[in-house]
Design a protein around this motif. Structure first.
Motif, short mmCIF file in Angstrom:
data_model
loop_
_atom_site.label_atom_id
_atom_site.label_comp_id
_atom_site.label_asym_id
_atom_site.label_seq_id
_atom_site.Cartn_x
_atom_site.Cartn_y
_atom_site.Cartn_z
N MET A 1 49.44 9.24 -38.49
CA MET A 1 50.49 8.56 -39.22
C MET A 1 51.52 8.25 -38.48
SD MET A 1 53.06 10.68 -41.91
CE MET A 1 51.48 11.65 -42.33
N SER A 2 52.35 6.83 -38.66
CA SER A 2 53.15 6.25 -37.71
C SER A 2 54.57 6.89 -38.04
CB SER A 2 53.40 4.74 -38.04
OG SER A 2 53.68 4.40 -39.49
N ALA A 3 55.49 6.79 -37.35
CA ALA A 3 56.82 7.44 -37.26
C ALA A 3 57.51 7.04 -38.64
CB ALA A 3 57.61 7.13 -36.23
N GLY A 4 57.89 7.93 -39.49
CA GLY A 4 58.58 7.73 -40.66
C GLY A 4 57.39 7.19 -41.88
N ALA A 5 56.44 7.20 -41.63
CA ALA A 5 55.43 6.96 -42.67
C ALA A 5 55.34 8.09 -43.46
CB ALA A 5 54.13 6.51 -42.07
N ARG A 6 55.20 7.49 -44.91
CA ARG A 6 54.88 8.74 -45.91
C ARG A 6 53.93 9.40 -45.89
NH1 ARG A 6 57.64 10.25 -50.48
NH2 ARG A 6 59.23 8.64 -50.19
N PRO A 7 53.58 10.75 -45.93
CA PRO A 7 52.03 11.46 -45.83
C PRO A 7 51.35 11.06 -47.07
CG PRO A 7 53.79 12.83 -46.39
CD PRO A 7 54.56 11.69 -45.75
N GLN A 8 50.14 10.97 -47.12
CA GLN A 8 49.12 10.68 -48.01
C GLN A 8 49.46 11.84 -49.15
OE1 GLN A 8 46.78 7.88 -49.09
NE2 GLN A 8 47.23 9.29 -50.71
N LEU A 9 49.81 11.19 -50.43
CA LEU A 9 49.79 12.21 -51.73
C LEU A 9 48.28 12.64 -51.89
CD1 LEU A 9 51.25 13.43 -53.89
CD2 LEU A 9 50.90 11.47 -55.22
N LYS A 10 47.93 13.88 -51.96
CA LYS A 10 46.73 14.25 -52.46
C LYS A 10 46.57 15.37 -53.70
CE LYS A 10 43.99 15.84 -48.76
NZ LYS A 10 43.69 16.27 -47.58
N ILE A 11 46.18 14.91 -54.61
CA ILE A 11 46.21 15.74 -55.94
C ILE A 11 44.70 16.06 -56.16
CG2 ILE A 11 46.56 15.82 -58.55
CD1 ILE A 11 48.63 13.44 -57.92
N ASP A 12 44.51 17.42 -56.17
CA ASP A 12 43.16 17.98 -56.27
C ASP A 12 42.94 18.50 -57.69
OD1 ASP A 12 40.96 19.70 -56.16
OD2 ASP A 12 41.38 20.71 -54.30
N ILE A 13 42.06 17.91 -58.45
CA ILE A 13 41.95 18.15 -59.80
C ILE A 13 41.23 19.49 -60.10
CG2 ILE A 13 39.81 16.95 -60.04
CD1 ILE A 13 42.63 16.88 -62.61
N HIS A 14 40.48 20.05 -59.36
CA HIS A 14 39.54 21.18 -59.37
C HIS A 14 39.71 22.28 -58.31
CE1 HIS A 14 34.86 22.16 -59.74
NE2 HIS A 14 35.72 23.08 -60.23
N GLY A 75 46.48 19.80 -45.96
CA GLY A 75 47.56 18.29 -46.63
C GLY A 75 47.24 18.23 -48.05
N VAL A 76 47.19 19.11 -48.90
CA VAL A 76 47.13 18.97 -50.44
C VAL A 76 48.46 19.22 -50.66
CG1 VAL A 76 46.02 20.10 -52.39
CG2 VAL A 76 44.64 19.97 -50.48
N THR A 77 48.87 18.05 -51.55
CA THR A 77 49.97 18.10 -52.00
C THR A 77 50.18 19.09 -53.46
OG1 THR A 77 50.14 15.72 -51.45
CG2 THR A 77 52.26 16.73 -52.47
N HIS A 115 56.38 26.83 -59.09
CA HIS A 115 56.20 25.85 -57.94
C HIS A 115 55.84 24.39 -58.78
CE1 HIS A 115 56.28 28.52 -54.67
NE2 HIS A 115 55.64 29.29 -55.36
N PRO A 116 56.96 23.68 -59.38
CA PRO A 116 56.57 22.42 -60.33
C PRO A 116 56.06 21.33 -59.55
CG PRO A 116 58.93 23.20 -60.18
CD PRO A 116 58.27 24.01 -59.44
N THR A 117 56.20 21.24 -58.31
CA THR A 117 55.75 19.99 -57.40
C THR A 117 54.52 20.11 -56.94
OG1 THR A 117 57.28 20.37 -55.56
CG2 THR A 117 57.95 19.08 -57.62
N ARG A 118 54.09 21.51 -56.86
CA ARG A 118 52.87 21.86 -56.00
C ARG A 118 51.74 22.13 -57.09
NH1 ARG A 118 53.66 22.87 -50.80
NH2 ARG A 118 51.36 22.02 -50.80
N PHE A 119 51.95 22.54 -58.42
CA PHE A 119 50.95 22.71 -59.23
C PHE A 119 51.03 22.01 -60.61
CE2 PHE A 119 51.44 26.65 -56.55
CZ PHE A 119 50.27 26.71 -56.15
#
Length: 368
Positions: A1-14, A75-77, A115-119
């Motif tokens: 990841m380059s400096a300042g880059a936003r990390p990849q959003l990962k939403i795990d459905i299962h 890295g799961v958001t 944890h409303p932004t994690r689940f």
């Protein structure tokens, strides 16, 4: 990841989760058959049914602290939480299953509130009593704020094309409630008793049966806006669609008795998760189901799941960054009708040290 880059959003459905404790259900309802959790040592518990061991689980099956540590390490958001299918309890008296569903759904709601932004949560319903299922579906959506529900691949002797179940699909479409279909209640004895066959072979067959029932039974034709996602990469369905279509063409007297539309038409309408464990299988899955219809799904925290969620998707050399983002996050946001911006990770960067060398960049996933 380059400096300042936003990390990849990962939403795990299962993902599956249980309350840490619940009442003695045999005592509560007056008969057996229920699953109880027996905590027998630190961080471990036995799932017991009528005195027999069903499964030993670790604290990651109920502890949010342990779960979030695992998420951060891989890295799961966001995890989309649902109950363990053995808790569906479609066999029981409807009013008792409804009571249990309310307990499980209220617990899920509390997890999301913490944890409303994690689940995000998918509710569970008493599907053996469709009117009660509709009642609880509406409560899940409008009172608990869930974007969807999880249901089994069948309900006792009913496949998902059963006329009795149509009011549930009517309500799901009307209230924009996504449905995640999970295989369960496979044959465990006889020829299936060895080699873990119910999980390795039975589950994919169960899921394919559910897909075919919804197609041949006209459920998807009658409900074009219904969002349905099938677990485990849709089971064996994506890899046997040619056979299924051929059967439809050569024996319409058997296959087209309730819906005369070619099964292939529904590719691009149904969703699946990505849990196939193989690069060739994942490529075929995306080719068959569609780039906008496959969602990251890991089956956390169980052994048959992807232990580093998203690693298979990220390893695909044939997939560009745009497609990977769809599979890792974008398609889940569309399926669940959730706002991606709410869940995007925040980044905290340390200042450059006096030596002139940049300090380590730290990704922090923050509840808003």
């Amino acid at each position: 990841m380059s400096a300042g880059a936003r990390p990849q959003l990962k939403i795990d459905i299962h993902n599956h989760i249980l309350p840490e404790r619940w009442p003695d259900l045999k005592e509560r309802y007056g008969y057996g058959g229920w699953v109880q959790l027996h905590h027998y040592c630190k961080d471990k518990a036995r799932m017991m049914r009528d005195g027999k061991l069903f499964r030993v689980i670790d604290d990651n099956c109920w502890s949010l602290e342990t779960r979030i540590k695992d998420m951060d390490n891989t890295g799961v958001t966001v995890q989309v939480l649902s109950t363990v299918p053995v808790m569906f309890s479609y066999w029981a008296k409807p009013e008792d299953t409804l009571d249990l569903c309310k307990m499980l759904n209220n617990d899920l709601a509390q997890r999301v509130k913490q944890h409303p932004t994690r689940f995000v949560a998918l509710g569970t319903l008493p599907m053996q009593a469709p009117e009660l299922a509709v009642q609880e579906l509406k409560r899940c959506v409008h009172e608990l704020g869930f974007p969807g529900v999880q249901i089994g691949s069948h309900v006792e002797d009913w496949n998902l094309d059963a006329p009795e179940l149509q009011m549930v699909f009517d309500a799901a479409e009307e209230h924009n409630c996504a449905i995640f279909v999970h295989p369960w209640d496979m044959t465990l004895d006889g020829r299936m008793a060895k080699y873990w066959l119910p999980w390795l072979v039975g589950m994919p067959a169960e899921t394919a049966t559910a897909v075919c029932a919804m197609i041949f039974g006209g459920v998807l034709e009658r409900h074009p806006r219904l969002k349905v996602c099938f677990a485990h990469g849709g089971g064996s369905f994506p890899f046997t669609i040619g056979r299924i279509e051929h059967g439809f063409n050569v024996r319409p007297d058997l296959c087209a008795v309730e819906n005369g539309v070619n099964p292939r038409k529904y590719l691009g309408q149904i969703y699946t998760d990505s849990l196939v464990h193989d690069t060739h299988a994942l490529k075929l899955l995306v080719d068959v189901i569609g780039k906008e219809r496959v969602l990251l799904g890991s089956d956390y925290p169980f052994p048959l799941g992807e232990h580093h969620p998203g690693k298979l998707i990220e390893s695909m050399e044939d997939f560009d960054d745009t497609l990977k983002d769809k599979l890792l996050a974008g398609n889940a946001c569309e399926f669940l009708s959730i706002d991606r911006k709410k869940y995007e990770p925040n980044i905290e960067q340390e200042e450059v040290e006096e030596t002139g060398e940049p300090a380590a960049k730290k990704m922090k996933l923050v509840d808003c």
